[in-house]
Design a protein around this motif. Structure first.
Motif, PDB file in Angstrom:
ATOM      1  N   ARG A   1       0.864  -1.185   0.000  1.00 28.86           N
ATOM      2  CA  ARG A   1       0.000   0.000   0.000  1.00 28.86           C
ATOM      3  C   ARG A   1       0.893   1.224   0.000  1.00 28.86           C
ATOM      4  NH1 ARG A   1      -3.229  -2.889  -1.006  1.00 28.86           N
ATOM      5  NH2 ARG A   1      -2.891  -1.663  -2.858  1.00 28.86           N
ATOM      6  N   SER A   2       0.361   2.335  -0.446  1.00 31.64           N
ATOM      7  CA  SER A   2       1.107   3.588  -0.351  1.00 31.64           C
ATOM      8  C   SER A   2       1.103   4.023   1.102  1.00 31.64           C
ATOM      9  CB  SER A   2       0.447   4.664  -1.210  1.00 31.64           C
ATOM     10  OG  SER A   2       0.651   4.362  -2.560  1.00 31.64           O
TER      11      SER A   2
ATOM     12  N   ARG B   1       2.132   6.773   3.928  1.00 28.55           N
ATOM     13  CA  ARG B   1       2.456   8.204   4.026  1.00 28.55           C
ATOM     14  C   ARG B   1       2.755   8.645   5.456  1.00 28.55           C
ATOM     15  NH1 ARG B   1      -1.624   7.335   0.338  1.00 28.55           N
ATOM     16  NH2 ARG B   1      -1.246   8.093  -1.760  1.00 28.55           N
TER      17      ARG B   1
ATOM     18  N   GLN C   1       5.918  18.054  -2.351  1.00 31.26           N
ATOM     19  CA  GLN C   1       4.851  17.875  -1.358  1.00 31.26           C
ATOM     20  C   GLN C   1       5.449  17.843   0.050  1.00 31.26           C
ATOM     21  OE1 GLN C   1       2.581  14.399  -2.484  1.00 31.26           O
ATOM     22  NE2 GLN C   1       1.800  15.399  -4.331  1.00 31.26           N
TER      23      GLN C   1
ATOM     24  N   TRP D   1       5.068   6.208  -3.663  1.00 30.79           N
ATOM     25  CA  TRP D   1       5.526   6.769  -4.945  1.00 30.79           C
ATOM     26  C   TRP D   1       4.959   8.183  -5.040  1.00 30.79           C
ATOM     27  CZ3 TRP D   1       5.305   3.168  -9.801  1.00 30.79           C
ATOM     28  CH2 TRP D   1       5.646   3.871 -10.963  1.00 30.79           C
TER      29      TRP D   1
END
Ligand SMILES: Cc1cc2nc3c(=O)[nH]c(=O)nc-3n(C[C@H](O)[C@H](O)[C@H](O)COP(=O)(O)O)c2cc1C
Length: 456
Positions: free
Chosen positions: A11-12, A14, A66, A115
């Protein structure tokens, strides 16, 4: 870990623990990247590992990367060789394959990664990192020990995306408008937008940002109109549930219902607020007449083009009990904020939704005069208009604008000079609205309308 397990589990990530990743592990992960195929085995990749706080900070401040990169203990800036024959972007295809390998190996090692295409301005990143001219940044990979466990985001049905022998029309995501303004969409286009774009991303994200002060103001306004006994409260198109989450805990003891335009939006909101019933519909409310005590529109009219006629309000009137309340919070088009919003849109020539980074979907401030007119037409009695300004919005605007100028700013230097004083003026107006209740200087309006019993 089996490959199929890694494919499913990746999974991404963060959110990371504040713990450095040893460089040997980073090297091992990148090595897995280099096992990827590459066009003509040219291995068009180079990787810059950034684990210095000061460099991350400069990437955010100077290049407009970001902000979330600050939370990752390690970044891998992935570069591709731009001089390779670019036919069909073979260089980019190759390096992307390496990135996916990196993500899978990271997952196998029990670490987290994400990513990011949001690395800011290409030239600025290259300058900061001393990248030679023939190479360009492709993306950043955030890397670290995971501090979250996100669920699998919604995936398109395999039958909608696979075609045998030739493209089968009617399958796949429709080609949707790319306009910024919600009024340029039909309801079904907004629904498709939610299904395939704005609500297809990861759960739990609050697309809207409100300060505690704002949430408290909204909550206390709503609370002051609640029925004494347990009531039925309907929220219409709460969208991503940013406001519904704090509101739902303030409304404990009442029966809460949420109506969404799409199943995807309902799932999205449900992931945040479970103590309510969910319905999916459009302007026609799937509810019995005179069954609801309060109907809330929490900044939803800006996002759903439903003001073309009065259906939604006639339906609200039908569903409300006599003396039931309709409470609408909306962004005021006829205010300095509204004018500023439109001015920026025109000055920057932003007419594609991608340019504005409105991941929450199409948006447009609405005319409170029009809402009032529609409500009066069907004999709602308008009780109160409370006006206020959302200071948080200014912070978001400042960030967005600064980011935008960093990415596209070369030819927009005049704008820098105009926008900064304009934002300062808006800040002053924000302070002023705490004292003065004037439509022109308030960004937001709360309209409270009551169903008149005799008008039924
Ligand atoms: C090319 C590409 C660019 C991406 N850029 C960003 C980004 O800039 N910021 C971000 O938070 N996530 C970014 N992502 C992560 C996606 O949002 C994420 O892959 C998607 O929501 C699906 O979630 P999953 O990775 O957990 O399956 C990017 C992913 C890809 C493949």
């Amino acid at each position: 870990m089996e490959l199929s397990e890694a494919l499913e589990k990746r999974r991404s990530i963060r959110k990371f623990r504040d713990k450095a990743i040893p460089r040997e592990i980073v090297m091992e992960i990148i090595k897995a990247g280099t096992m990827a195929p590459s066009a003509s085995n040219r291995q068009h990749w180079q990787f810059i590992v950034v684990d210095k706080e000061s460099m991350k900070e400069r990437m955010v401040k100077q290049a407009g990367a970001q902000k979330q990169i600050m939370d990752a203990p390690c970044l891998i800036v992935v570069l591709y060789d731009a001089t390779f024959n670019e036919e069909h972007y073979a260089n980019i295809q190759s390096v992307s394959a390496a990135v996916q390998n990196i993500l899978l190996r990271t997952c196998e090692l029990g670490l987290g990664a994400c990513w990011l295409a949001g690395f800011g301005k290409e030239e600025e990143v290259s300058k900061l990192l001393g990248v030679p001219n023939h190479l360009k940044p492709l993306c950043i990979i955030m890397l670290g020990e995971s501090a979250e466990n996100p669920p699998l985001p919604p995936k398109k049905d395999i039958r909608d995306i696979v075609h045998f022998n030739e493209f089968q029309n009617g399958k796949g995501a429709p080609s949707l408008p790319i306009k910024l303004r919600s009024s340029e969409y039909t309801l079904s286009e907004i629904r498709e937008h939610q299904k395939f774009l704005s609500r297809s991303s990861y759960f739990g994200k609050d697309y809207e940002i409100y300060s505690e002060e704002e949430v408290n103001k909204i909550t206390s306004l709503v609370q002051s109109y609640l029925p004494k006994k347990r009531g039925h409260i309907l929220s219409v198109f709460s969208y991503d549930g940013t406001l519904l989450r704090p509101l739902s805990s303030a409304l404990t003891g009442h029966h809460l219902i949420d109506l969404e335009l799409s199943r995807e939006a309902a799932i999205f909101v449900n992931a945040k607020t479970t103590k309510m019933d969910f319905f999916v519909s459009d302007a026609y409310l799937p509810l019995k007449s005179s069954s609801i005590d309060m109907i809330l529109f929490l900044f939803s009219l800006e996002k759903v083009p439903i003001l073309k006629n009065q259906t939604i309000f006639s339906e609200a009137k039908r569903a409300l009990k006599p003396e039931g309340k309709l409470i609408i919070f909306c962004k005021n088009k006829l205010s300095f904020y509204g004018l500023f919003y439109q001015g920026i849109e025109k000055l920057l020539k932003i007419n594609r939704i991608e340019d504005a980074f409105l991941s929450s979907g199409p948006f447009e401030p609405v005319s409170t005069l029009k809402i009032k007119k529609l409500l009066k037409k069907i004999s709602f009695s308008i009780q109160l208009r409370s006006l206020f300004f959302f200071p948080m919005e200014l912070t978001v605007y400042k960030e967005r604008l600064n980011g935008y100028l960093k990415r596209h700013g070369r030819n927009l230097s005049i704008l820098k000079h105009i926008s900064r004083p304009a934002l300062s003026l808006l800040s002053l107006l924000a302070k002023a609205t705490k004292k003065i209740n004037l439509p022109l200087i308030s960004s937001s309006t709360c309209i409270i309308a009551e169903k008149i019993s005799s008008g039924d």
